[in-house]
Design a protein around this motif. Structure first.
Motif, short mmCIF file in Angstrom:
data_model
loop_
_atom_site.label_atom_id
_atom_site.label_comp_id
_atom_site.label_asym_id
_atom_site.label_seq_id
_atom_site.Cartn_x
_atom_site.Cartn_y
_atom_site.Cartn_z
N SER B 245 0.82 -1.20 0.00
CA SER B 245 0.00 0.00 0.00
C SER B 245 0.86 1.26 0.00
CB SER B 245 -0.93 0.00 1.21
OG SER B 245 -0.19 -0.17 2.40
N ARG B 247 2.89 2.40 -2.08
CA ARG B 247 2.98 3.15 -3.34
C ARG B 247 1.62 3.68 -3.78
NH1 ARG B 247 1.52 -0.12 -7.75
NH2 ARG B 247 1.31 -2.30 -7.17
N LEU B 248 0.59 3.38 -3.00
CA LEU B 248 -0.76 3.84 -3.35
C LEU B 248 -1.27 4.91 -2.40
CD1 LEU B 248 -2.62 0.46 -4.07
CD2 LEU B 248 -1.30 1.86 -5.64
N LEU B 249 -0.85 4.83 -1.15
CA LEU B 249 -1.43 5.70 -0.13
C LEU B 249 -0.46 6.80 0.27
CD1 LEU B 249 -3.08 2.98 2.18
CD2 LEU B 249 -4.07 4.20 0.23
N TYR B 378 8.59 0.14 -0.40
CA TYR B 378 7.16 0.36 -0.17
C TYR B 378 6.35 -0.93 -0.27
CZ TYR B 378 7.78 0.36 -5.19
OH TYR B 378 8.16 0.01 -6.46
#
Lengths: 481, 389
Positions: B245, B247-249, B378
């Motif tokens: 998560s 690299r998304l959050l 990440y």
């Protein structure tokens, strides 16, 4: 009445002084500079950028067609407009057409869109034209050409310039050509092309349309049509049709700053003309190439309400002068670069590309309906599409969320000398989008020295690689300028 | 925690090849040689092995690569892969099988013929759609350095100096290790003036790209003394796979590795360690890049958050320091043959505990931590293994 609803343009950030060609090869240097598409740009990406400039806040899903004009399609067989329709978030039930091989293709696509709207088969059509033509090195033609794109949205509603008439002629004279297996364009002798071709067919068409609609040169505020390398011939053609030089849309600004942009040139000049047009202006617009398509445009009051855009003026102002001519040769693939000393990449899988069209070409992510978290998955792992929310664990309970028009801030970055790219170092950024969402992207159109944590970026449609002849498109970040 | 591996299994034999660009050696060599050394060390024969786990990222697939190299006769053999953490994964397979009571004597072997991949570093990151951003592994770790410098207000010079001292330390240790890939002492100026691989990381911030193999013989704890007077017991073996998560959050800070932090906590709990900085005698951590070692010191609670620089300046992690880190040179200088690294990290404490570490010998080490990490900061899988006497 059918007419122009909006317009836009795109000019690559990189420009090269024509003198660089002379430094490399000797010979005579033309004045000015040419726009050079970056190594990750082609006709498709430039047309998408022009279309985005044209659309602004207009919803791509309200448009009934997309026509893409180019003489430099990345494909001899395969439509490009279908790729662009996804990038521009257009519906599936629209007509997409590529108009190819003629330098008149931009104006012709404009005419086809007009016909479709007037016939009632479409309420609006987006016309794009882009070219990235190549002439063999060391010649004058190379100096004269430039890369760029134009886009015009035609429709029935909110028209800024009504189309009050059209007229076409066809003419067979081989001026410039490029055979199916040619990389570079070829030309017949200039004098013949100018005196018997351009110099005659342009006035014939301009006078023909005026005669058809009982109009005279004085009825027009502007006459807008494409120019050859020698801009004086452009003015002579207008004068031959009865126009005063003051009425002629100046071709020199584009030539001196961008170069001749093939089938996009007439549309780009029209965009230029519309940028300074006033309500009530009548414009004679034409594009040539084995004949001429000509149109009468009547500018309406709505042009004053058109939102700001980059257009020609904005793009001209944003540029990076290239240090040398060699980069141009490698970006266009004219001179091969030493391959990275590593095995080739694994081929892109068409099945995966098709499955992820929406994420990769459309730049769609999700907004979790349960916790509201916005997410874009760059497909780095084999996990796209998102099935489970990274924040709250909700499964398949999302709204679609598009990132293409979202600005972002650089959270971290690197300039990577190990990654094999055409213009090292590979600048990679981890960005936080305004409104939410974080993802890694390549940074393009960048000066490594200007990048820092906190740099504002926007998204731009680019070609990631060519793999077995297949152009693979996606999005990159670029600094907001 | 419902169960624990603590003191249930012991390592009674280990082997490790020299790491490096071993052009003359193939995958088979990198399996046979460390296994022979481990068998001899344990005083057993190949036929005594009841089951085996082989860890590799690139060098062959299936358990067959190991059974073929050794001509293991119809034994249960499994290939495991957890990216750069594959070595620990092989240990884990063997250790858990023994702890479960299914086998008495198992083999874990990690191997990587990395230099057959034909490139500097690892293959670039790719996705199936051909749309992956162009970044090397140094690139994604460099972005952690960019963040770390930014978050803690370090100028590039200050940050690179902090990282450079990590590499100077590891090169010193590597120079004392006859099996290490890179055996040259370096000076800080060399680190700072070296070519940039991925800004801000330079050549000396990156670990060796190496071939190599390492092996361990794992047996039931209660029979360990039959093989050696000084068996090395596994005190903890905890693995943590993140949800990717980071690299998304936007709440991920990119200045720490959550999986390292959590694997560390779990391992300390399993081993009964309450004050890692005081109780751990030495550590081999996954220093693929200097920045990785820096943040790992904080993730493993050796240094307070944002304060690793003070410990680096104080020499805490040097061979003569309070908590020697990478006494064998680490990934940085021993080298990083992917599948072998996790086992190599346990080879060093194994030698140290037995007093066989030569010029690198520490005085009376009690507890050692090995930290093996696979994939990007990440989104990694991290394993923490604590071993002791």
């Amino acid at each position: 009445m059918a007419g122009i609803v909006s317009y836009g343009a795109y000019i690559p950030w990189h420009r090269m002084e024509r003198q660089k060609c002379v430094s490399a090869w000797g010979g005579f240097g033309m004045p000015g500079e040419k726009a050079v598409a970056y190594f990750d740009e082609d006709s498709v990406t430039m047309a998408v950028e022009a279309a985005r400039d044209c659309l602004g806040d207009i919803d791509g899903r309200t448009i009934d067609g997309l026509y893409f004009a180019t003489t430099t399609s990345p494909y001899k067989e395969k439509q490009c407009a279908a790729i662009m329709a996804i990038a521009l978030d257009m519906r599936r039930d629209i007509r997409t057409i590529d108009v190819n091989t003629s330098l008149r293709a931009g104006a012709s696509a404009f005419g086809m869109a007009m016909d479709a709207i007037q016939a009632g088969s479409a309420n609006s059509v987006l016309v794009t034209a882009a070219d990235i033509r190549m002439a063999a090195p060391a010649g004058m033609t190379e100096q004269g050409l430039g890369d760029g794109a134009g886009a015009i949205l035609l429709g029935n509603d909110n028209v800024i310039a009504e189309i009050q008439g059209s007229y076409s002629i066809t003419d067979e004279l081989v001026g410039t050509w490029r055979a199916a297996d040619d990389t570079f364009i070829r030309s017949w002798e200039d004098r013949m092309i100018m005196d018997e071709g351009y110099g005659k067919v342009i006035p014939e068409a301009l006078m023909g349309i005026m005669k058809k609609y009982n109009l005279e040169p004085k009825d027009f505020a502007k006459v807008v049509f494409d120019s050859p390398v020698d801009g004086r011939k452009h003015g002579k053609a207008a004068v031959a049709a009865g126009f005063d030089p003051s009425q002629v849309q100046d071709p020199f600004t584009l030539f001196l700053n961008v170069g001749l942009t093939g089938c996009a040139q007439s549309l780009m000049m029209l965009v230029s003309a519309l940028e300074s047009a006033k309500p009530g202006d009548k414009i004679l617009f034409a594009g040539s190439g084995n004949g001429v398509d000509a149109f009468i445009l009547q500018v309406t009051d709505a042009i004053e309400k058109l939102p700001e855009r980059r257009g020609i003026t904005g793009h001209l102002a944003s540029k990076k002068m290239m240090d040398n001519y060699n980069a141009y040769l490698t970006w266009r693939g004219i001179v091969p670069q030493e391959e990275a000393r590593r095995p080739a990449k694994t081929p892109a899988r068409l099945s995966a590309m098709w499955r992820e069209n929406k994420q990769q070409i459309g730049l769609w992510g999700i907004k979790c309906k349960q916790c509201g978290t916005i997410q874009y998955d760059d497909g780095a792992a084999a996990t796209t599409p998102i099935r489970v929310c990274a924040k709250c664990g909700a499964q398949d309970n999302f709204d679609d969320y598009n990132f293409a028009n979202k600005k972002a801030t650089v959270f971290s970055y690197t300039h990577d000398n190990l990654a094999p790219v055409a213009d090292p170092p590979a600048s990679v950024v981890l960005i936080d989008f305004e409104g939410g969402g974080r993802a890694f992207f390549d940074l393009t159109d960048r000066d490594p020295a200007e990048l820092e944590v906190g740099t504002k970026v926007e998204m731009t449609f680019r070609r990631m690689q060519i793999n077995r002849g297949l152009s693979v498109y996606h999005w990159k970040a670029r600094p907001v300028r | 925690m419902p169960g624990s591996i603590k003191d249930k299994v012991a390592i009674v034999g280990m082997g490790c090849t020299r790491f490096g660009e071993l052009w003359e050696k193939g995958t088979t060599d990198l399996i046979v040689e460390p296994v022979n050394e481990a068998l001899a060390d344990a005083g057993i024969e190949l036929k005594d092995i009841e089951a085996a786990w082989g860890g590799t990222l690139f060098s062959g697939n299936g358990g067959r690569t190991v059974s073929e190299a050794l001509r293991l006769q119809y034994k249960p053999v499994t290939r495991v892969e957890n990216a750069c953490g594959s070595g620990h994964e092989a240990i884990r397979g063997a250790a858990y099988a023994v702890a479960a009571g299914v086998y008495d004597i198992c083999l874990a072997v990690g191997y990587e013929k990395l230099k057959d991949e034909g490139q500097s570093g690892l293959p670039g990151m790719q996705n199936r759609t051909g749309t992956h951003y162009e970044s090397s592994m140094p690139g994604v770790f460099a972005m952690m350095a960019t963040r770390y410098f930014n978050r803690y207000g370090l100028t590039p010079e200050e940050g690179k100096t902090m990282l450079g001292k990590i590499s100077v330390k590891s090169h010193h240790n590597g120079s004392l290790n006859p099996k290490a890939h890179l055996r040259r002492e370096i000076k800080l100026e060399q680190v700072l003036n070296a070519p940039i691989i991925a800004w801000p990381l330079g050549l000396f911030d990156c670990c060796g790209v190496s071939d190599g193999g390492a092996a361990a013989i794992i047996v039931r704890a209660d029979m360990a003394k039959n093989f050696t007077d000084t068996p090395v017991y596994i005190k903890a073996l905890q693995i943590c796979a993140g949800p990717t998560s980071g690299r998304l959050l936007t709440d991920y800070d990119y200045t720490h590795v959550e999986e390292s932090y959590r694997a560390g906590i779990a391992a300390y709990a399993e081993a009964g360690v309450t004050n890692p900085r005081e109780e751990i005698s030495m550590a081999e951590v996954h220093d693929c890049f200097s920045i990785t070692e820096a943040v790992t010191m904080e993730d493993l609670q050796f240094s307070p958050r944002g304060k690793v620089r003070d410990d680096i300046e104080a020499g805490t992690f040097e061979l003569s320091g309070q908590l020697p880190v990478q006494p064998d040179g680490g990934l940085k200088c021993f080298g990083h043959p992917i599948g072998a690294s996790g086992i190599r990290m346990i080879y060093e404490p194994y030698l140290q505990f037995k007093g066989r570490a030569g010029d690198r010998q520490l005085k009376d080490p009690k507890l050692a931590l090995a930290h093996n990490m696979g994939n990007e900061p990440y989104a990694p899988v991290v394993s923490c293994c604590i071993v002791g006497l």
